[in-house]
Design a protein around this motif. Structure first.
Motif, short mmCIF file in Angstrom:
data_model
loop_
_atom_site.label_atom_id
_atom_site.label_comp_id
_atom_site.label_asym_id
_atom_site.label_seq_id
_atom_site.Cartn_x
_atom_site.Cartn_y
_atom_site.Cartn_z
N GLU B 212 34.43 44.25 31.41
CA GLU B 212 33.95 43.67 32.67
C GLU B 212 34.76 44.26 33.80
OE1 GLU B 212 34.75 39.56 32.09
OE2 GLU B 212 32.90 39.21 30.98
N VAL B 213 34.06 44.74 34.84
CA VAL B 213 34.73 45.18 36.06
C VAL B 213 34.44 44.12 37.10
CG1 VAL B 213 34.98 47.00 37.75
CG2 VAL B 213 34.34 47.56 35.40
N VAL B 214 35.48 43.51 37.62
CA VAL B 214 35.28 42.31 38.45
C VAL B 214 35.96 42.44 39.79
CG1 VAL B 214 35.47 39.81 38.50
CG2 VAL B 214 35.40 40.99 36.30
N LEU B 215 35.20 42.14 40.84
CA LEU B 215 35.79 41.92 42.16
C LEU B 215 35.98 40.42 42.24
CD1 LEU B 215 36.53 43.01 45.02
CD2 LEU B 215 34.20 42.41 45.69
N ASN B 216 37.25 39.99 42.22
CA ASN B 216 37.50 38.57 42.00
C ASN B 216 37.69 37.78 43.28
OD1 ASN B 216 37.79 36.49 40.17
ND2 ASN B 216 39.17 37.70 38.89
N ASP B 217 36.76 36.86 43.53
CA ASP B 217 36.90 35.90 44.63
C ASP B 217 37.32 36.56 45.94
OD1 ASP B 217 38.31 32.52 44.66
OD2 ASP B 217 36.36 33.35 45.24
N ASN B 218 36.52 37.53 46.31
CA ASN B 218 36.80 38.25 47.55
C ASN B 218 36.34 37.43 48.73
OD1 ASN B 218 35.87 40.35 49.71
ND2 ASN B 218 37.35 41.40 48.39
N ASP B 219 37.11 37.47 49.83
CA ASP B 219 36.75 36.67 51.01
C ASP B 219 35.38 37.05 51.56
OD1 ASP B 219 40.17 36.79 52.17
OD2 ASP B 219 39.12 35.29 50.95
N ASP B 220 35.06 38.36 51.52
CA ASP B 220 33.79 38.81 52.12
C ASP B 220 32.64 38.82 51.14
OD1 ASP B 220 35.76 41.26 53.81
OD2 ASP B 220 34.98 39.35 54.60
N PHE B 221 32.93 39.19 49.92
CA PHE B 221 31.84 39.47 48.99
C PHE B 221 31.74 38.51 47.80
CE2 PHE B 221 30.69 43.21 51.14
CZ PHE B 221 31.86 43.81 51.60
N GLY B 222 32.61 37.49 47.76
CA GLY B 222 32.53 36.56 46.63
C GLY B 222 33.03 37.24 45.36
N THR B 223 32.40 36.91 44.25
CA THR B 223 32.78 37.51 42.97
C THR B 223 31.64 38.35 42.46
OG1 THR B 223 34.15 35.61 42.47
CG2 THR B 223 33.56 37.01 40.61
N VAL B 224 31.94 39.61 42.16
CA VAL B 224 30.91 40.48 41.61
C VAL B 224 31.41 41.02 40.29
CG1 VAL B 224 29.42 42.45 42.06
CG2 VAL B 224 30.36 41.15 43.97
N LYS B 225 30.53 41.02 39.31
CA LYS B 225 30.96 41.40 37.97
C LYS B 225 29.98 42.41 37.38
CE LYS B 225 32.38 37.87 35.40
NZ LYS B 225 32.51 36.86 34.31
N ALA B 226 30.52 43.51 36.86
CA ALA B 226 29.67 44.48 36.18
C ALA B 226 30.09 44.55 34.72
CB ALA B 226 29.82 45.85 36.82
N ILE B 227 29.12 44.62 33.83
CA ILE B 227 29.43 44.58 32.40
C ILE B 227 29.08 45.92 31.76
CG2 ILE B 227 28.88 43.43 30.22
CD1 ILE B 227 28.35 40.92 31.79
N VAL B 228 30.01 46.44 30.97
CA VAL B 228 29.77 47.69 30.23
C VAL B 228 30.05 47.43 28.77
CG1 VAL B 228 30.44 50.10 29.93
CG2 VAL B 228 30.55 49.06 32.20
N LYS B 229 29.08 47.71 27.92
CA LYS B 229 29.32 47.52 26.48
C LYS B 229 29.51 48.88 25.84
CE LYS B 229 27.18 43.14 25.75
NZ LYS B 229 26.01 42.44 25.90
#
Lengths: 325, 286, 438
Positions: B212-229
């Motif tokens: 999982e590549v995660v932008l965690n609880d960012n003030d501007d963008f919230g949380t975005v998560k990308a999944i790679v298997k």
């Protein structure tokens, strides 16, 4: 003339105001007093129930105050056999002795979530000192969930069993109370229900006719007279991806829990690779020489972050379960 | 004289108002509810809001369960209700957006979502609103030589430009908490990209790992998560003795020695005992 | 014939005198009190005992071990002496068989008292795991009961037939029952052949079964890690202990019966002399194993073992330990080596000392080990650091001992204590021998 009229109007308003204020304050005061007096009867539905508290005294409780509990652990919604366990997992725990200062929050949480009301807790924090010259330290112990469990070997009726996911659990409906497992366990981690366990809300609920069946997946819910209990590594929590209660309750991050097959353990805040943790901090197991292959690893109390003496204030040599006043 | 009277009146009014309001407040005894909301966007997956309701009752923090939260999308002076949800026993709720287009941004490309609780007998009403911009992460596995890496790019969807110098977490999905790989802070470079080495020997079922590549609880963008298997882990090996015949197995897996030898003895001895009992009958008969 | 009639009158069961009635009634009272205490235990749970999570086994288990040990007397006296052609055993075999049967039956009952959930007794059969030593116990005890019963019953058949005739006029009711139980015994060649063969088989079986029973009992302890229990010595130790307890019990009971039933002509001082020597042999063997069990570990003295031995030699249990070892083992061994003490009354006192010593010895095997586990005892009430049985435990234990004595009493009341037929046969042989000689 006008002045006189104005002044008398003002006086009237003034007096009126004061009277009004007095009335309002007085009225509020009286109503508060009345409500306090009537507070009990206001909420009452009128029906009273006779119930037993955890220390055995009988009390009268209004039936509206008795709330039905949420027992979300029912074996029907398990996606695995309770005797076989969660597939592809091998649960282990790592306890960091360098961080433990006998806060006992783990014990309190375990006692609470398993409704332990006897005299012996399942999670005990020992005051250890191997010999006079070696350092004292606090050592929390749970059931070791051994890979070669002596307790399981000696059980004559298959009441305690070892699962594929590593947990050793107890079927309290089958146990015959011979206590051979307790004699066999070298870690003294098993407790016995010598009398009818009085478990507060659970006993209350059962007295009201609610059917609570003991299941190996949630030990202590309920405990049964004449059978054995012990730490179960909280299968009811871990099957939902939540950490056992002792792990989350510890304020010092002493308990790490995880799946050995995933090589990862976490204490809620830090998530680490198990193999690296054991290698870097020289993890070991308790009484390794006995050959029981326990599932609990200890990290030695070196580079301590806490003082041993700080834990002495919480140390109760003759008590491990808080009793209600 | 006039002023004095006014001041006296003023104080009396103030006093009475305070008395009344305080007594009313005490009479209803309602507690304040604190709402927390987190926006999470999973690439090629759901968008959801994790709501937590808690309250301080008698100086203790408790979870507020079983309350209904209504969710609104606010944009350009409009307030559209997009759904409602009820908190569970732990005071939490996850509201999943059925359709990404269900929410609209305002003219500045900012989405504003508000969560409100009407209040009930025990708790006061509460409201919380969050705002965020749409960002996306494109992540994939690349192999250089025999070493595996995860690379990801963070893009601001509203402008189409990459976002630089934001920390992304790269982690392996595990049972309780994900295992972080890479540095403590993997900041995106000027192209909005990061490159993280995948360490050797991470175990997974059949060697499969979920990154999982995660932008965690960012003030501007919230949380975005990308999944790679990717099957770049080492397969797990079952170590349990559950299927073997051991001394600690259940009775259907008794060690063969114990199954054969004692049973032979038992049958032998009881065979003789039965023979003896038969002899007793023989004596009776003769 | 005259001799035979005297024989019959001497050996046939007699009614209880006043003493007998008082004895039986007292036993019944003790048993009833014990049953009441047990019902209380069933209702309240085992919290009525003083067992807790550390002293998790108490006198119920040590009492159970005592009963199992005493039941060894059947194997030893009957089988061993028979197979070694010690013909003096004839008058004492029946008493030995009776004690053996009573003890093993009570062992089965006593172990069920220790189970906290006796309502789930059937689980021991339905869900039995062969890996557990308790399952081995569950198998061997009923087997021993069956063998002990057959060992008593087969040689009894001729005597039952004799008694049927003897009581025909006096007590037709008894006569009828003796008749039924004698299984139509006529003394025919066929019957005698079956009987002889059967007894031979039983005598052969009873030795390995007795040994297995004692060994499995020992393995209940030595299959754990505990200090004081985890000993390779345990099996042989328990076998020799059973030898002592069994012969001690035999001597004690024989003395009482001989006095009460005036059997001085049949159980003579010669028998006591022999039994005395037998008991010395038992005690010396047991002493040897005790030395191995207690003295040798002092050499390497691992910490835990040192604590355990200290507790026994000089600590909390020292008084009991030395009284039991010296009074129950060493003094009997020494004293019985002198012919003066191998007379009935001294032997009764010594036998009693041996039996009481045996009972307390088993308490010393069970309790001290449980009270020093590997982990320190912390977090439990102070009373859990000690164990002394509660009133309930004493009452129930006394009731089991009373029940064992009651079984013996009833069997002695209705069965000929000394085998009539065999004694008659032996006297015939002697008479014939004399005739041919003279």
């Amino acid at each position: 003339m006008k002045n006189k009229q104005t002044s008398s109007r003002r006086k009237f308003l003034d007096k009126g105001f004061k009277l009004g204020l007095a009335t309002v304050v007085g009225g509020i005061g009286l109503s508060k007093l009345a409500s306090k007096l009537n507070a009990q009867t206001d909420k009452d539905s009128g029906e009273k129930m006779e119930l037993m508290t955890t220390d055995g005294t009988i009390i009268q409780v209004d039936s509206s105050e008795v709330v039905e509990m949420d027992h979300h652990t029912k074996e029907d919604h398990l996606n695995h056999n309770v005797r076989e366990g969660i597939p592809n997992r091998k649960f282990i725990m790592v306890i960091d002795l360098a961080k433990c200062k006998n806060a006992l929050k783990c014990q309190v949480a375990c006692n609470k979530h398993h409704y332990i009301t006897g005299d012996n807790a399942w999670l005990k924090v020992y005051k250890m000192q191997e010999s006079q010259d070696t350092a004292p330290y606090w050592m929390p112990t749970t059931c070791m969930h051994c890979d070669k469990p002596a307790c399981v070997t000696v059980c004559p009726v298959d009441a305690t069993f070892k699962r594929k996911d590593g947990l050793v659990l107890i079927d309290n409906e089958r146990c015959i109370g011979c206590r051979f497992c307790m004699a066999a366990c070298p870690y003294a981690t098993r407790v016995f229900n010598w009398s009818e366990p009085n478990q507060g809300e659970i006993t209350l609920a059962m007295d009201m006719g609610e059917e609570i069946h003991a299941t190996p997946g949630h030990a202590g819910l309920p405990s049964i007279k004449g059978t054995v209990d012990k730490c179960d590594f909280c299968p009811h929590a871990i099957q939902d991806g939540e950490l056992p209660h002792c792990v989350t309750a510890c304020p010092n991050g002493v308990f790490y829990f995880g799946d050995k097959y995933e090589d990862t353990v976490t204490n809620g805040d830090e998530t680490l690779r198990l193999s690296k943790l054991l290698k870097d901090k020289s993890g070991y197991r308790l009484m390794e020489g006995l050959g029981t292959d326990p599932s609990v690893y200890y990290l030695p109390p070196v580079d301590r972050l806490v003082n041993f003496e700080d834990g002495l204030e919480h140390y109760t040599e003759f008590q491990s379960v808080e009793k209600p006043e | 004289m006039k002023n004095k009277l006014n001041i006296r009146h003023f104080f009396l009014v103030l006093l009475s108002v305070l008395c009344i309001t305080s007594s009313f407040a005490q009479k209803t005894k309602k507690s304040k509810v604190r709402l927390k909301a987190q926006y999470v966007k999973v690439m090629d997956g759901d968008i959801y809001f994790d709501i937590k309701a808690s309250s301080k009752v008698k100086k203790k923090n408790i979870k507020v369960s079983n309350i209904e939260i209504t969710i609104y999308n606010e944009f350009d002076d409009e307030k559209v209700k997009i759904g409602k949800t009820v908190t569970n026993m732990k005071g939490e709720s996850r509201f999943v957006l059925k359709n990404r287009n269900a929410i609209k941004a305002d003219s500045t490309n900012i989405y504003t979502i508000s969560f409100s609780f009407k209040g009930n007998d025990t708790f006061k009403k509460a409201k919380k609103s969050i705002s965020f911009k749409d960002a996306s992460i494109e992540a994939k596995l690349i192999t250089k030589g025999s070493i595996n890496y995860i690379t990801a790019t963070l893009i601001d969807k509203s402008t189409g430009n990459p976002i630089s110098d934001e920390p992304l977490d790269v982690q392996v999905k595990r049972l309780f908490r994900p295992l972080k790989i890479g540095e403590e802070f993997n900041n995106t470079d000027k192209n909005g990209t990061i490159l993280v080495l995948i360490e050797e020997g991470i175990p997974g079922v059949d060697g499969n790992l979920t990154f999982e590549v995660v932008l965690n609880d960012n003030d501007d963008f919230g949380t975005v998560k990308a999944i790679v298997k990717a099957p770049v882990g080492i397969p797990i090996v079952d170590e349990s003795t559950f299927d073997q015949r051991t001394m600690w197995s259940p009775r259907n897996k008794t060690p063969l020695f114990l199954l054969i030898f004692p049973n032979l003895l038992i049958f032998g001895i009881w065979g003789l005992i039965i023979y003896l009992i038969v002899n007793l009958f023989k004596i009776t008969k003769s | 014939m005259k001799n035979y009639d005297t024989l019959l009158n001497d050996l046939a069961p007699k009614k209880f005198g006043k003493l007998g009635v008082i004895w039986t009634c007292s036993l019944l009272v003790i048993i009833i009190i014990g049953i009441i205490a047990y019902i209380d235990q069933l209702i309240k749970g085992q919290v009525v005992t003083n067992m807790r999570d550390y002293a998790l086994w108490g006198i119920y288990i040590s009492n159970f071990v005592f009963f199992v040990a005493t039941s060894f007397v059947g194997s030893v006296t009957v089988a061993v002496l028979r197979l070694t052609n010690n013909n003096w055993r004839t008058p004492i075999v029946r008493i030995a068989e009776i004690i053996s049967l009573a003890a093993i039956v009570m062992a089965g009952i006593t172990i069920m008292i220790d189970m906290a959930r006796p309502d789930r007794l059937l689980n021991l059969f339905i869900h039995a795991r062969l890996q557990s030593p308790i399952t081995w116990d569950v198998i061997i005890i009923p087997t021993s009961i069956a063998i002990s019963f057959l060992l008593l019953y087969f040689p009894l058949l001729p005597d039952l037939a004799i008694l049927k005739k003897h009581f025909k006029n006096e007590s037709p009711f008894l006569s009828k029952w003796y008749g039924i139980l004698s299984l139509n015994w006529t003394g025919s060649k066929v019957q005698k052949a079956i009987q002889t063969k059967s007894i031979q088989i039983i005598a052969l079986m009873t030795i390995p079964i007795g040994l297995i029973l004692q060994t499995i009992d020992a393995w209940l302890f030595s299959t754990t890690y505990r200090i004081g229990w985890d000993s390779t010595n345990m099996g042989a130790y328990f076998i020799s202990g059973a030898f002592v307890a069994g012969v001690g019990a035999l001597v004690t009971v024989i003395y009482v019966i001989r006095r009460v039933y005036k059997l001085e002509n049949y159980i003579t001082e010669f028998h006591f002399d022999k039994l005395g020597k037998f008991l010395v042999l038992a005690c010396l063997t047991y002493l040897y194993f005790n030395i191995n069990e207690y003295l040798i570990p002092v050499f390497t003295a691992k910490k835990g073992e040192l604590i355990h031995l200290d507790e026994l030699f000089t600590g909390h249990y020292s008084m009991l330990f030395w009284v039991v070892i010296i009074g129950g083992l060493i003094i009997p061994s020494i004293v019985l080596m002198f012919k003066k003490f191998r007379k009935p009354l001294p032997m009764f006192i010594i036998g009693l000392a041996v039996v009481v010593g045996s009972w307390w010895k088993r308490y010393l095997i069970v309790t001290p080990t449980l009270l020093h586990p590997f982990m320190p005892i912390q977090g439990v009430p102070e009373s859990w650091h000690h164990y002394f049985p509660s009133i309930h435990e004493w009452l129930i234990t006394l009731a089991t001992l009373a029940m064992a004595l009651l079984i013996i009493t009833i069997l002695v009341r209705y069965l000929p204590i000394i085998p009539i037929q065999r004694t008659a046969d032996k006297q015939e042989l002697l008479k014939n021998d004399k005739n041919t000689k003279s």
